[in-house]
Motif scaffolding. Structure first.
Motif, short mmCIF file in Angstrom:
data_model
loop_
_atom_site.label_atom_id
_atom_site.label_comp_id
_atom_site.label_asym_id
_atom_site.label_seq_id
_atom_site.Cartn_x
_atom_site.Cartn_y
_atom_site.Cartn_z
N TYR A 1 4.77 -27.29 -25.54
CA TYR A 1 6.06 -27.41 -26.26
C TYR A 1 6.23 -28.85 -26.75
O TYR A 1 6.26 -29.79 -25.96
CB TYR A 1 7.20 -27.04 -25.33
N VAL A 2 6.30 -29.02 -28.07
CA VAL A 2 6.45 -30.34 -28.67
C VAL A 2 7.45 -30.26 -29.82
O VAL A 2 7.29 -29.43 -30.73
CB VAL A 2 5.10 -30.89 -29.19
N ASP A 3 8.47 -31.11 -29.80
CA ASP A 3 9.43 -31.23 -30.91
C ASP A 3 10.01 -29.89 -31.35
O ASP A 3 10.10 -29.60 -32.54
CB ASP A 3 8.78 -31.94 -32.10
N GLY A 4 10.39 -29.06 -30.41
CA GLY A 4 11.06 -27.81 -30.76
C GLY A 4 10.15 -26.67 -31.15
O GLY A 4 10.62 -25.63 -31.61
N ASN B 1 16.00 -18.61 -32.19
CA ASN B 1 16.00 -18.88 -30.76
C ASN B 1 14.81 -19.78 -30.38
O ASN B 1 15.00 -20.88 -29.87
CB ASN B 1 15.93 -17.56 -29.98
N LYS B 2 13.61 -19.33 -30.67
CA LYS B 2 12.40 -20.12 -30.37
C LYS B 2 11.40 -19.97 -31.51
O LYS B 2 11.38 -18.95 -32.21
CB LYS B 2 11.76 -19.66 -29.06
N SER C 1 -2.48 -21.73 -28.31
CA SER C 1 -3.87 -21.71 -28.78
C SER C 1 -4.79 -21.22 -27.67
O SER C 1 -4.42 -21.23 -26.49
CB SER C 1 -4.31 -23.11 -29.22
N LYS C 2 -5.95 -20.80 -28.09
CA LYS C 2 -6.97 -20.38 -27.14
C LYS C 2 -7.89 -21.58 -26.91
O LYS C 2 -8.64 -21.99 -27.80
CB LYS C 2 -7.76 -19.20 -27.68
N VAL D 1 11.30 -23.86 -40.37
CA VAL D 1 12.02 -22.93 -39.49
C VAL D 1 12.24 -23.65 -38.16
O VAL D 1 11.30 -23.80 -37.38
CB VAL D 1 11.24 -21.62 -39.30
N GLN D 2 13.46 -24.06 -37.92
CA GLN D 2 13.74 -24.92 -36.77
C GLN D 2 14.53 -24.22 -35.69
O GLN D 2 15.44 -23.43 -35.98
CB GLN D 2 14.49 -26.18 -37.24
N GLU D 3 14.19 -24.53 -34.46
CA GLU D 3 14.87 -23.98 -33.30
C GLU D 3 16.36 -24.33 -33.34
O GLU D 3 16.73 -25.49 -33.56
CB GLU D 3 14.22 -24.55 -32.03
#
Length: 819
Positions: free
Chosen positions: A326-329, A298-299, A334-335, A351-353
């Motif tokens: 959100y970049v390229d799926g 899913n994500k 990050s902090k 592991v792709q969306e």
């Protein structure tokens, strides 16, 4: 007696004392580690200085504990388990595999001696302190024969035979009790094995059926093979991996079971492999069968600087204070601001969306992320999303969360070196700096500056009493192909390539000459399959400049073909290397290592020079920027086999062969490209570069150019065994030599097809290894058995003369194993 120390760089012998390693701040743990290193080095230095006493002590200990009765501490009416044997009648069984099922093993032996039991027997029975306590800790108490364990061994052996298809076989044990020693003989009479007659496959799950049946052609179960339960387990594991790679995230081998219909008369088995359907509860709490689901991603969430300690202490509050992009799926979390290039993660992630779950792709992601050398912890988790389940389509959805914890990006190390070159004492130092992501793309950059100064014995050499060496180099490893024509992104994702760029400079001010060496290289490395690695250096440049040399030095080299190796020259190399290594660090089993190396030099420069009618020097050599360039081809092969006997003993074999052919613009190989023999990683009965070429007998350890050649052949054998504490022992035999191809300036050094085998040097010896877990120190004592420099007929030392401690023994000191 000769002394040779492991060569680190340009003939300077080093002992490294690490002062400190910093990563943002000085860590207490690093201090402890560095103190341990210094302590280890001090211990090792003392051992080296008292090498004669060590050898004598070992001999004395061996004599003492072998003279002790092995049954010294065996109680009355009990027996020491001396030996056991397994005798198999008929049947194709692997004895080494059968031994794993014997429940009681005798005391360990080294070359037939119960070394550890002997150490234990040296202790005093009623003393629990001092030396006796230490001997008991490092030793091994006697193994007392146990009738119950012997019977258990019989039961385990029967079970093993049943698992391999040899049903109703007979296993008996016979025990011989004599002189407080027990010897056991396990007799195995193997019946005719049950064979697989037919194999059928059954699956009642309509969703899974197509993916399952299409793969049955790849089954590891073969008709007419033994009915072997281990093979059936392998088939279950294979099917589980296959289906997990097809999206069945929740499938496991517990859903696979076998039905076997056998005949004791024909000893044939009809086998059926079944796939169970999963079960679920209805709202009425009834249990019904359902279907195996495929799961879609899913994500994908990637925590690029995950802090486990803070996450544990803050709980859910830790995740509320994070930034998301959100970049390229991929959702990058990050902090604060993370300077890491998102493309690096994208390139390493499989592991792709929107794609089906695949265990293989998850493992590839682990492997690629780990190869970046940027993350110390990589944790990939999956969470099922119940709200998105589609039972009608038999689809499930899962989220992927990758939690990545980085190493400290920057670190530096300061080293001090005590040096000793043939008795000349000196001091040196190194400064090493590393950045794991210099430009934000996981580019690992190593920078090193080194220097050394050494005082020369005034009684031997007049004039300047010091030699100095200064240098530095930088190496940048970029986790992708940097190509001038195309990006090769698909290749990068599949083979985890690296682009490697390096440059360095070294200046040497010696008694006989002053020399500077500059080098640079540009190349690639990548993974082939599970066991293969490839490396290509498209360009490697080495420039040597010798602005000063004494007349005595010039006169010496002018009379040999090595003159061209010490002239100013330029080496332009293209290199390819292939490495095969099937070692599995998780399993104690035999493995092979192979390295093939090939390189050519000067062809492009030679072609350009000929086309442009370039000017030549007085020797007819083409030049670039006023410096003649080298031209040669070089090939070598290194093959090793490691025979793992048990957890404490290994036999290592090695064969090496190489040839370098100068041609065109060169009369000889560049000095740095020539082969040499002898030293800590070669034939250990000789000092480094002290053997050959051929039967050359020009004397040992001159201060002029070392003994080198164009051809090298070498074979090594080493038996390694653990002793006690951090001490490991080794016995070895080395054989080989180097030869020249085109010149016989070294008398007897020319390679001759009908004579070269008569010029093999052979050495043997024993060694000690001190394994401090973070580093292995090695001390080897080599003794000459056959010296090709002696007249033919007198080359075997034994039988012709007595051994000389001064001339026939060599002590080598090294770090790590020799091969």
């Amino acid at each position: 007696m000769n002394i040779s120390v492991f060569l680190f760089f340009n003939g300077i012998y080093e002992f490294n004392f690490i002062f400190a390693e910093h990563a943002a701040i000085f860590f207490w743990s690093s201090a402890i580690l560095n103190v341990n290193i210094i302590k280890a080095l001090r211990i090792f230095t003392r051992l080296y200085k008292s090498s004669r006493r060590i050898i004598g002590l070992i001999v004395v200990l061996v004599m003492i504990f072998t003279s002790c009765s092995p049954v010294k501490y065996v109680p009355e009416d009990q027996y020491l388990l001396d030996r056991y044997r397994i005798r198999v009648r008929e049947g194709k069984l692997k004895k080494e595999e059968i031994k794993n099922y014997v429940r009681q093993k005798p005391n360990k032996r080294i070359l037939g001696l119960r070394f550890h039991l002997g150490m234990y027997n040296l202790s005093k029975k009623d003393s629990e302190r001092g030396l006796s306590n230490w001997l008991r800790k490092i030793g091994e108490e006697p193994v007392i024969y146990d009738e119950f364990l012997s019977e258990k061994s019989v039961d385990f052996l029967k079970s093993y035979l049943d698992n391999k298809g040899y049903y109703n076989s007979v296993v008996k044990d016979t025990v011989q009790l004599k002189r407080k020693r027990a010897r056991i003989l396990y007799k195995i009479e193997v019946n005719e094995p049950f064979k697989i007659k037919n194999i059928n496959f059954r699956c009642n799950d309509s969703v899974l059926a197509d993916d399952f049946f299409h793969d049955t052609i790849n089954t590891v179960i073969v008709k007419e093979d033994n009915f072997d339960l281990d093979i059936l387990q392998n088939e279950r594991t294979r099917i589980e991996k296959r289906l997990k790679n097809k999206g069945y995230y929740k499938f496991n081998k517990d859903f696979i079971f076998f039905e076997a219909d056998s005949s004791s008369r024909t000893k044939k088995v009809d086998l059926v492999l079944n796939i169970h359907q999963p079960q679920k509860k209805t709202p009425d709490n009834d249990v019904v069968r359902s279907h195996h689901k495929k799961y879609l991603i899913n994500k994908v969430y990637v925590f690029t600087n995950f802090d486990q300690k803070e996450a544990l202490s803050q709980g859910e509050g830790y995740y509320t204070d994070l930034d998301t992009v959100y970049v390229d799926g991929i959702y990058y979390i990050s902090k604060g601001e993370d300077k890491l290039n998102k493309r690096v993660i994208f390139q390493s992630n499989f592991v792709q969306e929107g794609a089906l779950y695949s265990l293989e792709k998850v493992n590839k992601t682990y492997k690629h992320l780990n190869s970046l050398r940027l993350f110390k912890i990589i944790n990939i988790q999956f969470e099922e999303i119940d709200s998105l389940q589609n039972d009608s389509l038999h689809l499930g959805y899962i989220n992927c969360k990758m939690k990545l914890t980085k190493y400290f990006l920057q670190s530096y190390t300061i080293e001090i070196q005590g040096t000793n070159s043939y008795g000349n004492i000196g001091v040196g130092g190194n400064f090493l700096y590393q950045h794991r992501s210099l430009f934000g793309g996981a580019e690992v950059t190593d920078f090193r500056v080194n220097g050394a100064i050494e005082k020369i014995d005034e009684e031997n050499i007049a004039g300047n009493n010091y030699t100095t060496e200064l240098g530095g180099n930088i190496l940048v490893s970029i986790p992708k192909f940097i190509l001038p024509v195309f990006k090769a992104e698909k290749f990068s994702k599949k083979y985890s390539p690296k682009t490697q760029i390096s440059a360095g400079y070294n200046f040497q001010d010696r008694i006989d000459y002053r020399r500077s060496i500059a080098n640079m290289s540009y190349g690639y490395s990548w993974d082939g399959n599970k066991y293969l690695k490839h490396s290509v250096k498209l360009l490697e440049l080495n420039a040597v400049n010798l602005p000063y040399a004494t007349q005595e030095f010039k006169n010496y080299i002018d009379s040999t073909y090595l003159r061209s190796s010490y002239d100013n020259h330029l080496v332009s190399v293209t290199n390819y290397s292939l490495i095969f290594n099937n070692q599995d660090i998780k399993k104690s089993r035999d493995f092979y290592f192979l390295r093939l190396n090939s390189e050519i030099s000067g062809n492009i420069l030679s072609g350009i020079s000929e086309l442009t009618n370039a000017v030549t020097d007085e020797n007819g050599k083409y030049m670039v920027f006023g410096v003649p360039f080298s031209q040669y081809a070089k090939f070598d092969l290194d093959i090793r086999y490691y025979n793992v006997i048990d957890n404490s003993s290994t036999i290592a074999y090695r064969i090496f062969g190489g040839v370098g052919i100068p041609y065109g613009n060169s009369l000889a190989l560049p000095f740095e490209k020539m082969y040499f023999s002898g030293g800590a990683n070669s034939i250990r009965a000789w000092n480094v570069r002290d053997l050959g070429p051929g039967s050359y007998a020009g004397g040992s350890r001159t201060r002029f150019p070392d003994q080198t050649g164009d051809i090298k052949l070498e074979a090594n054998f080493e038996y390694r065994f653990k002793m006690f504490w951090v001490l490991e022992g080794a016995l070895f035999v080395d054989a080989g030599n180097v030869w020249n191809l085109n010149s016989n300036e070294f008398e007897g050094g020319l390679f001759r097809r009908d004579e070269f085998y008569k010029e093999f040097a052979i050495g043997s010896g024993a060694g000690a290894r001190f394994d401090f877990s973070f580093v292995i120190f090695r001390l080897d004592l080599g003794v000459k058995l056959r010296d090709p420099a002696l007249p033919e007929g007198d080359r075997w030392i034994h039988g012709n003369r007595s051994l000389s401690w001064q001339n026939d023994f060599t002590i080598n000191i090294g770090i790590g194993y020799p091969f």
